[in-house]
Scaffold this motif. Structure first.
Motif, PDB file in Angstrom:
ATOM      1  N   PRO A  99       0.912  -1.316   0.269  1.00 50.19           N
ATOM      2  CA  PRO A  99      -0.252   0.075  -0.115  1.00 50.19           C
ATOM      3  C   PRO A  99       1.017   1.187  -0.281  1.00 50.19           C
ATOM      4  CG  PRO A  99      -0.624  -1.556   1.960  1.00 50.19           C
ATOM      5  CD  PRO A  99       0.539  -2.200   1.131  1.00 50.19           C
ATOM      6  N   PRO A 100       0.511   2.569  -1.011  1.00 48.20           N
ATOM      7  CA  PRO A 100       1.701   3.273  -0.941  1.00 48.20           C
ATOM      8  C   PRO A 100       1.199   4.435  -0.023  1.00 48.20           C
ATOM      9  CG  PRO A 100      -0.551   3.290  -2.555  1.00 48.20           C
ATOM     10  CD  PRO A 100      -0.573   2.526  -2.338  1.00 48.20           C
ATOM     11  N   ASP A 101       1.778   5.388   0.654  1.00 48.53           N
ATOM     12  CA  ASP A 101       1.906   6.082   1.710  1.00 48.53           C
ATOM     13  C   ASP A 101       1.128   7.066   1.388  1.00 48.53           C
ATOM     14  OD1 ASP A 101       2.595   6.927   4.161  1.00 48.53           O
ATOM     15  OD2 ASP A 101       5.249   7.411   3.690  1.00 48.53           O
ATOM     16  N   LEU A 102       0.853   7.838   2.612  1.00 48.73           N
ATOM     17  CA  LEU A 102      -0.551   8.730   2.074  1.00 48.73           C
ATOM     18  C   LEU A 102       0.281   9.926   2.874  1.00 48.73           C
ATOM     19  CD1 LEU A 102      -2.590   6.540   1.998  1.00 48.73           C
ATOM     20  CD2 LEU A 102      -4.096   8.608   3.299  1.00 48.73           C
ATOM     21  N   LEU A 120       3.360  -1.369   8.828  1.00 53.20           N
ATOM     22  CA  LEU A 120       2.810  -2.649   9.710  1.00 53.20           C
ATOM     23  C   LEU A 120       3.813  -3.992   8.911  1.00 53.20           C
ATOM     24  CD1 LEU A 120       2.322  -3.627  12.646  1.00 53.20           C
ATOM     25  CD2 LEU A 120       0.324  -4.413  11.708  1.00 53.20           C
ATOM     26  N   ALA A 121       5.185  -3.699   8.531  1.00 50.60           N
ATOM     27  CA  ALA A 121       5.169  -4.958   7.863  1.00 50.60           C
ATOM     28  C   ALA A 121       6.217  -5.776   9.085  1.00 50.60           C
ATOM     29  CB  ALA A 121       5.975  -4.208   7.107  1.00 50.60           C
ATOM     30  N   GLY A 122       6.979  -6.975   7.876  1.00 53.99           N
ATOM     31  CA  GLY A 122       7.237  -7.764   8.623  1.00 53.99           C
ATOM     32  C   GLY A 122       6.615  -8.929   8.769  1.00 53.99           C
ATOM     33  N   GLU A 123       7.913 -10.253   9.535  1.00 49.94           N
ATOM     34  CA  GLU A 123       7.506 -11.232   9.480  1.00 49.94           C
ATOM     35  C   GLU A 123       6.152 -11.715  10.886  1.00 49.94           C
ATOM     36  OE1 GLU A 123       9.853 -14.455   8.899  1.00 49.94           O
ATOM     37  OE2 GLU A 123      10.061 -12.745   7.309  1.00 49.94           O
ATOM     38  N   ASP A 124       5.506 -12.546  10.121  1.00 52.75           N
ATOM     39  CA  ASP A 124       4.640 -12.849  11.279  1.00 52.75           C
ATOM     40  C   ASP A 124       3.083 -12.356  11.431  1.00 52.75           C
ATOM     41  OD1 ASP A 124       4.677 -15.381  12.792  1.00 52.75           O
ATOM     42  OD2 ASP A 124       4.799 -14.994  14.084  1.00 52.75           O
ATOM     43  N   MET A 125       2.364 -11.984   9.979  1.00 57.69           N
ATOM     44  CA  MET A 125       1.985 -10.992  10.251  1.00 57.69           C
ATOM     45  C   MET A 125       0.285 -11.394  10.512  1.00 57.69           C
ATOM     46  SD  MET A 125       1.252  -7.635   9.293  1.00 57.69           S
ATOM     47  CE  MET A 125       2.394  -7.313   8.470  1.00 57.69           C
ATOM     48  N   MET A 126       0.000 -12.074   9.963  1.00 60.91           N
ATOM     49  CA  MET A 126      -1.097 -12.942  10.878  1.00 60.91           C
ATOM     50  C   MET A 126      -1.530 -12.928  11.957  1.00 60.91           C
ATOM     51  SD  MET A 126      -2.026 -16.258   8.651  1.00 60.91           S
ATOM     52  CE  MET A 126      -3.144 -17.592   9.907  1.00 60.91           C
ATOM     53  N   LEU A 127      -0.029 -13.378  13.376  1.00 56.01           N
ATOM     54  CA  LEU A 127      -0.069 -13.125  14.349  1.00 56.01           C
ATOM     55  C   LEU A 127      -0.332 -11.967  14.604  1.00 56.01           C
ATOM     56  CD1 LEU A 127       0.024 -14.715  17.294  1.00 56.01           C
ATOM     57  CD2 LEU A 127       2.780 -14.273  16.789  1.00 56.01           C
ATOM     58  N   ILE A 162      -7.664   1.637   7.624  1.00 55.97           N
ATOM     59  CA  ILE A 162      -6.462   0.904   7.964  1.00 55.97           C
ATOM     60  C   ILE A 162      -6.568   0.090   5.778  1.00 55.97           C
ATOM     61  CG2 ILE A 162      -5.618  -1.799   8.491  1.00 55.97           C
ATOM     62  CD1 ILE A 162      -7.464  -0.985  10.565  1.00 55.97           C
ATOM     63  N   CYS A 163      -5.225   0.225   5.638  1.00 57.18           N
ATOM     64  CA  CYS A 163      -4.639   0.322   3.504  1.00 57.18           C
ATOM     65  C   CYS A 163      -4.176  -1.625   3.935  1.00 57.18           C
ATOM     66  CB  CYS A 163      -3.844   0.806   3.608  1.00 57.18           C
ATOM     67  SG  CYS A 163      -4.087   2.726   3.398  1.00 57.18           S
ATOM     68  N   TRP A 164      -4.539  -2.502   2.906  1.00 58.57           N
ATOM     69  CA  TRP A 164      -3.367  -3.609   2.842  1.00 58.57           C
ATOM     70  C   TRP A 164      -3.623  -3.994   1.510  1.00 58.57           C
ATOM     71  CZ3 TRP A 164      -8.822  -3.852   4.715  1.00 58.57           C
ATOM     72  CH2 TRP A 164      -9.522  -4.513   4.000  1.00 58.57           C
ATOM     73  N   SER A 165      -3.207  -4.720   0.523  1.00 58.94           N
ATOM     74  CA  SER A 165      -3.367  -5.904  -0.323  1.00 58.94           C
ATOM     75  C   SER A 165      -2.691  -7.023  -0.613  1.00 58.94           C
ATOM     76  CB  SER A 165      -1.566  -5.174  -0.696  1.00 58.94           C
ATOM     77  OG  SER A 165      -1.413  -6.055  -2.580  1.00 58.94           O
ATOM     78  N   ALA A 166      -3.850  -7.797  -1.297  1.00 63.04           N
ATOM     79  CA  ALA A 166      -3.893  -9.156  -0.763  1.00 63.04           C
ATOM     80  C   ALA A 166      -3.074 -10.042  -1.773  1.00 63.04           C
ATOM     81  CB  ALA A 166      -5.434  -9.790  -1.435  1.00 63.04           C
ATOM     82  N   ALA A 167      -1.763  -8.822  -2.321  1.00 69.04           N
ATOM     83  CA  ALA A 167      -1.072 -10.126  -2.725  1.00 69.04           C
ATOM     84  C   ALA A 167       0.011 -10.354  -1.457  1.00 69.04           C
ATOM     85  CB  ALA A 167      -0.698  -9.028  -3.714  1.00 69.04           C
ATOM     86  N   ASP A 168       0.133  -9.741  -0.838  1.00 71.60           N
ATOM     87  CA  ASP A 168       1.258  -9.459   0.697  1.00 71.60           C
ATOM     88  C   ASP A 168       0.811 -10.328   1.730  1.00 71.60           C
ATOM     89  OD1 ASP A 168       1.939  -7.368  -1.046  1.00 71.60           O
ATOM     90  OD2 ASP A 168       2.071  -5.820   0.680  1.00 71.60           O
ATOM     91  N   ILE A 169      -0.690 -10.734   2.153  1.00 71.54           N
ATOM     92  CA  ILE A 169      -1.016 -11.073   3.438  1.00 71.54           C
ATOM     93  C   ILE A 169      -2.564 -12.056   2.649  1.00 71.54           C
ATOM     94  CG2 ILE A 169      -1.026  -8.972   4.298  1.00 71.54           C
ATOM     95  CD1 ILE A 169      -3.514  -8.265   4.819  1.00 71.54           C
ATOM     96  N   PRO A 194      -8.144  -1.948   0.899  1.00 74.09           N
ATOM     97  CA  PRO A 194      -8.189  -3.034   0.116  1.00 74.09           C
ATOM     98  C   PRO A 194      -7.197  -2.554  -0.858  1.00 74.09           C
ATOM     99  CG  PRO A 194     -10.413  -3.070  -0.368  1.00 74.09           C
ATOM    100  CD  PRO A 194     -10.502  -1.961   0.717  1.00 74.09           C
ATOM    101  N   THR A 195      -5.915  -2.307  -1.772  1.00 78.32           N
ATOM    102  CA  THR A 195      -5.359  -2.200  -2.726  1.00 78.32           C
ATOM    103  C   THR A 195      -6.274  -2.765  -4.177  1.00 78.32           C
ATOM    104  OG1 THR A 195      -3.620  -1.822  -1.231  1.00 78.32           O
ATOM    105  CG2 THR A 195      -3.104  -1.951  -3.717  1.00 78.32           C
ATOM    106  N   PRO A 196      -6.769  -2.291  -4.867  1.00 79.03           N
ATOM    107  CA  PRO A 196      -7.355  -3.890  -5.873  1.00 79.03           C
ATOM    108  C   PRO A 196      -6.300  -3.814  -6.943  1.00 79.03           C
ATOM    109  CG  PRO A 196      -7.921  -1.048  -6.457  1.00 79.03           C
ATOM    110  CD  PRO A 196      -6.902  -0.727  -5.134  1.00 79.03           C
ATOM    111  N   ALA A 197      -6.772  -5.118  -6.711  1.00 76.74           N
ATOM    112  CA  ALA A 197      -5.827  -6.496  -7.729  1.00 76.74           C
ATOM    113  C   ALA A 197      -5.355  -5.556  -9.521  1.00 76.74           C
ATOM    114  CB  ALA A 197      -6.478  -7.630  -8.031  1.00 76.74           C
ATOM    115  N   PRO A 198      -4.522  -5.320 -10.194  1.00 71.02           N
ATOM    116  CA  PRO A 198      -4.661  -5.211 -10.987  1.00 71.02           C
ATOM    117  C   PRO A 198      -5.252  -5.033 -12.555  1.00 71.02           C
ATOM    118  CG  PRO A 198      -2.036  -5.895 -10.791  1.00 71.02           C
ATOM    119  CD  PRO A 198      -3.224  -6.230  -9.157  1.00 71.02           C
TER     120      PRO A 198
END
Lengths: 333, 270
Positions: A99-102, A120-127, A162-169, A194-198
């Protein structure tokens, strides 16, 4: 002038290539119309062609698009648009790296409130998303300082996004975010972005839905619309030899196994895999007028061609020409 | 009277929709009519007679000899009788089944037992992902019945389970019992990563599992219900009965990210 169609590597006329594609698709036992990186007219034409052929429809970016859609249709979500987020948000959490910065300046519609932006980035995103939601729910739970700061900011915000991309998580992480957003709306306002898919995936999904009642991964082999996210996965079908004729629309065409027919309709310079027949198309929205899903407003929008030209046809026109020939071929046999 | 028997002639040339081969739909149907029932999922027509040789028998007791991972929707929607598949099956085995018994000696593909409402499913081999989960776009997973997998299961077993019991005698893939609403999942081996993610209610037993940080240890349990459940499951799975009725189990409550009324009962938590 360069050629606009090729059959088995040789230049051909567009008419000959269209006729050859129609012939091969009609002869296929389980044709597949995939890629679908096209505008609304192209998606509608692809749908009508698939309905006539009894073909399967899938989009190049359906895994990400369906991950978001699954949460929306199975348990609901609260989302906003980037325009609204820019105007109103006083707290932005960007999940993952996509997700691009605002802008960090105060929101124009609430200038008295500062805007805080977290990533919020990095390992173990689900947890970590689970821990964040548990903290917001007031559970006594050990979590790192970053999460504590974000939880406090979300709770204090008047309008959080809250922004996310389904390609990341993962799909479960998306669901965790959407439930967290729901929880926050008990006491304040919070929306997902949500960041829309291309590849105009959101627009194509809407067009297929108003045509058939279903998004992509849609099949017409048995004369009625069937939706099956597992069975009608184009990549899986090609790998498992479950299709024998593929019509790919847009860039990034796959290479198909020997004996499988592949035709590609794509703008010049696209990756056409090992296609037997290629027809160059105009790019909807760039050199042909088009209706596309505009992520900024979260809706379909007419886009006038930036560089209009008349030599290449948009995908919709070629798909309609193929469909017309399919009808004739079916009628004569 | 002997079973109505279908013998697979050769590997099927396309995915098959086998939902027509249930006792409910074949009772009182002549062999000639059965042979004409369509199985195809593509434009190429394919009927039961093209794929199977059929031996007459009691339609309430169907045997399909020779399985294939292309045989989808086997036993889907059945309400009574038995189906035995000597071999493996494709996706959605027992989808929406309401009663009766479905026995698969080999592996089952993904989405087995989705939308199950009643009856009994036994999978002799392994099950794929999304065992007992909701189907595409459906709001809840399996809502009744019993599933026993003798081998292992893929990811997201018992996803959004609403009622009923699933026993996996081997290991499970990642996120078993994800989004679970109620019901019981028993994993006699090792549970995959992140068990019970987004779990609301319900019970998951496991021999080995690593609970997430959003589950809190709530001691060990020795409820009467364990003995009752063990006794009820003993005829179906001795392994499950041993785990459930055996030594004291560590109890974890969660997923505290949400409602948090689910419980993980684990013999060896690590």
């Amino acid at each position: 002038m360069t050629a606009e169609a090729w059959i088995a590597g040789r230049e051909a006329t567009r008419g000959a290539a269209i006729a050859a594609i129609a012939r091969r698709l009609v002869a296929s036992a389980n044709p597949l119309v995939a890629g679908l990186a096209t505008d609304i007219a192209g998606a509608e034409a692809a749908h009508d062609l698939a309905q006539r052929l009894g073909a399967v429809l899938d989009h190049r970016h359906s895994p990400a698009a369906l991950a978001d859609l699954a949460v929306m249709r199975e348990s609901g979500w609260l989302v906003t648009t980037p325009m609204e987020a820019r105007a109103m948000a006083d707290c932005v959490v960007l999940v993952g790296t996509t997700p691009p910065d605002l802008p960090h300046s105060p929101p124009p519609f609430a200038p008295e409130r500062a805007r805080r932006v977290f990533r919020l980035a990095g390992e173990d995103m689900m947890l970590r998303l689970g821990l964040l939601r548990a903290m917001l729910a007031g559970r006594r739970i050990a979590a790192d300082a970053d999460l504590t700061t974000i939880a406090q900011a979300l709770r204090a915000a008047r309008y959080a996004v809250i922004c996310w991309s389904a390609a990341d998580i993962s799909p479960l992480a998306i669901e965790m975010l959407c439930r967290l957003i729901e929880d926050l709306n008990d006491t304040t306002r919070c929306f997902g972005l949500p960041t829309p898919a291309p590849g105009n995936a959101a627009g194509v999904a809407q067009a297929l839905a108003w045509k058939s009642g279903f998004p992509f991964r849609l099949g017409y082999a048995r004369g009625r619309a069937e939706h099956d996210p597992w069975r009608f996965d184009a990549a899986r079908m090609i790998a498992a030899h479950e299709t024998d004729g593929v019509l790919w629309i847009g860039d990034e065409a796959p290479s198909v196994p020997a004996g499988m027919f592949l035709a590609v309709l794509a703008p010049e310079g696209s990756d056409t895999g090992n296609a037997e027949i290629v027809i160059s198309t105009a790019t909807p929205g760039r050199d042909a007028d088009a209706i596309l899903f505009d992520p900024m407003i979260g809706a379909l929008r007419f886009q006038r061609a930036a560089v209009p030209q008349n030599t290449l046809s948009p995908p919709a026109a070629i798909l309609e020409a193929i469909a017309a020939l399919c009808d004739q071929t079916v009628a004569t046999c | 009277m002997s079973a109505l028997r279908f013998q697979l002639r050769a590997p099927p040339p396309q995915r098959l929709d086998c939902s027509a081969l249930t006792p409910d739909r074949l009772r009182g149907v002549s062999l000639a009519e059965i042979a004409r029932l369509p199985l195809q999922t593509t434009r190429a027509a394919l009927s039961v007679g093209d794929v199977f040789t059929i031996a007459a028998g009691d339609a309430g007791d169907i045997v399909i000899a020779g399985g294939s991972p292309l045989m989808d929707d086997i036993g889907a929607g059945m309400t009574a009788g038995t189906i035995t598949i000597e071999g493996e099956v494709g996706i959605r085995a027992g989808h929406g089944m309401r009663g009766g018994r479905l026995r698969i000696t080999g592996n089952a593909g993904p989405y087995a037992a989705t939308g199950l409402l009643g009856g009994e499913i036994e999978i002799g081999g392994d099950a794929g992902d999304f065992l007992g989960a909701p189907g595409a776009g459906e709001p809840a997973g399996m809502a009744g019945g019993v599933v026993v997998v003798r081998g292992s299961a893929g990811a997201r077993a018992a996803d959004r389970l609403r009622r009923g019991v699933i026993v996996i005698e081997g290991d499970s893939g990642d996120t078993p019992a994800s989004r679970m609403l109620a019901g019981t999942l028993v994993i006699c081996g090792r549970a995959g990563a992140a068990p019970g993610y987004l779990m609301r209610r319900g019970t998951m037993f496991a021999q080995h599992a690593t609970p997430l940080a959003t589950f809190s240890a709530t001691g060990s349990v020795d409820h009467v219900f364990r003995a009752l459940l063990a006794r009820a499951l003993a005829p179906l799975s001795a392994k499950a009965a041993t785990l459930i009725g055996g030594a004291a189990l560590a109890r974890f409550s969660g997923d505290l990210a949400g409602l948090g009324k689910g419980e993980l009962l684990i013999a060896a938590a690590a």
